[in-house]
Design an enzyme around this catalytic site. Structure first.
Site, short mmCIF file in Angstrom:
data_model
loop_
_atom_site.label_atom_id
_atom_site.label_comp_id
_atom_site.label_asym_id
_atom_site.label_seq_id
_atom_site.Cartn_x
_atom_site.Cartn_y
_atom_site.Cartn_z
N ARG A 279 3.21 1.33 -11.90
CA ARG A 279 3.57 1.98 -10.64
C ARG A 279 5.07 1.86 -10.39
NH1 ARG A 279 1.57 5.41 -7.48
NH2 ARG A 279 1.69 4.25 -5.54
N GLY B 67 0.51 4.36 -0.61
CA GLY B 67 -0.13 5.66 -0.59
C GLY B 67 0.65 6.61 0.31
N ASN C 149 -12.90 10.25 12.70
CA ASN C 149 -13.02 10.17 11.24
C ASN C 149 -14.47 10.17 10.79
OD1 ASN C 149 -10.27 10.11 10.81
ND2 ASN C 149 -10.15 7.93 10.40
N GLY D 15 0.84 -1.20 0.00
CA GLY D 15 0.00 0.00 0.00
C GLY D 15 0.86 1.24 0.00
N GLY E 151 1.69 4.84 3.63
CA GLY E 151 2.65 3.78 3.32
C GLY E 151 4.02 4.36 3.00
N ARG F 119 0.13 13.81 -0.83
CA ARG F 119 1.14 13.66 -1.87
C ARG F 119 0.98 14.72 -2.94
NH1 ARG F 119 0.46 7.57 -3.78
NH2 ARG F 119 -1.74 8.13 -3.57
N ASN G 112 -14.83 13.21 8.34
CA ASN G 112 -14.60 12.87 6.94
C ASN G 112 -15.83 12.98 6.05
OD1 ASN G 112 -12.10 12.32 8.02
ND2 ASN G 112 -11.85 10.37 6.98
N LYS H 4 -10.11 6.72 16.88
CA LYS H 4 -9.80 7.26 15.55
C LYS H 4 -11.02 7.14 14.64
CE LYS H 4 -7.20 8.64 12.05
NZ LYS H 4 -6.23 7.75 11.41
#
Length: 303
Positions: free
Chosen positions: A35, A9, A187, A7, A12, A133, A191, A183
């Site tokens: 990738r 992302g 979230n 993973g 990760g 990112r 979210n 958590k």
């Protein structure tokens, strides 16, 4: 020790860099050759922006299909809905006594993963690290956050190999399931509302969201209490407002997913809570409505 990361992302890649800094060998497990080509185009490194400068962390990478058998340490940071298929794809190459860490959002999927991974020891973790990112392998941190790790199945309360050397320090938490619920609760409040309204975390402090946010927090607290979990030493609504203030300029991961046409993790956040409420005979209409609204959008994107 050698950690393979499933993973690649934002989280990760962040933990690939942190583990590499702690002296561990690190290999990213990428889903396909495209990738892998993108990783090589990024000079085979993860870059992290700090104070206008970039720190580079050279790590290895390979596709899942090219991984050699005998993986001894596996960190799973995939999206919650990808867990089962991702773990199944690498499982034949994971040693029977390998240490496995699940560092993901949401709840419910962890126990399916434990069953898949048996008899391997499994830790679960939660993190408040903020990171996004700018491209596949360049990270823009928004706060170091706190990471907690604890035993989920067949493992000691101590941290897995190498994790005691990570900076910022990882907290060993023998009550990790309660931390997962904490958590999850935050979230589930932040979210979906940011995703639906297209707003930053800090915008939820505005009066226009107050009634909805308070109702949502009360539902979440009632579900957690019925399941035997103590969330915080103050009302969840107050905790959520504090998190919204501290992360005011952040875009939630669900907002990022919805904005970019990716499947969100709603199934394992508000969806999990709505299913749990039904099982516990608790009314949670707002959680259900939020889940259904975003799940419907997910379905359109995947059609």
């Amino acid at each position: 020790m050698h950690w393979h990361i499933l993973g690649a992302g934002a989280i990760g890649c962040l933990y690939a860099a942190r583990l590499a800094s702690a002296g561990c060998r690190v290999t990213l497990l990428l889903r396909n050759s495209q990738r892998l080509d993108a990783f090589h185009a990024a000079d085979s490194a993860i870059s992290i922006s700090r104070d206008g400068e970039y720190a580079r962390y050279a790590v290895a990478a390979q596709t899942v299909s090219d991984a050699e058998p005998g993986i001894s340490h596996l960190l799973v940071t995939t999206k919650a809905h990808e867990s089962e298929s991702a773990i199944s794809s690498i499982l034949p190459k994971v040693a029977a006594d390998a240490q496995v860490v699940l560092l993901q959002n949401g709840a419910g999927h962890q126990h399916h993963s434990v069953q898949l991974l048996a008899p391997r020891p499994v830790w679960a973790g939660v993190t408040t690290a903020g990171v996004r990112r700018s491209d596949s392998f360049t990270l823009l941190p928004a706060g170091a956050g706190t990471t907690r790790l604890g035993p989920l199945a067949r493992c000691p309360a101590s941290l897995p190999d190498g994790w005691a050397r990570i900076e910022p320090p990882v907290i060993a938490d023998a009550q990790i399931e309660n931390a997962i619920w904490q958590k999850l609760a935050v979230n589930a409040a932040i979210n979906p509302l940011t995703a639906i309204h297209g707003c930053l975390n800090g915008d939820l402090q505005n009066d226009q969201y107050r009634d909805t946010l308070e109702t949502l927090c009360r539902e979440i607290e009632s579900i957690a209490t019925r399941c035997g979990y103590h969330l915080f030493d103050r009302p969840l609504y107050e905790q959520v407002l504090e998190v919204a203030r501290q992360t005011a300029l952040n875009r939630s991961s669900m907002l990022e997913d919805v904005s970019q046409g990716r499947r969100s993790e709603i199934e394992f956040i508000n969806g999990f809570l709505a299913r749990t409420a039904r099982e516990q005979a608790i009314d949670a209409p707002l959680n259900l409505a939020l889940y259904e609204q975003i799940a419907a959008q997910d379905s359109k994107e995947s059609a």
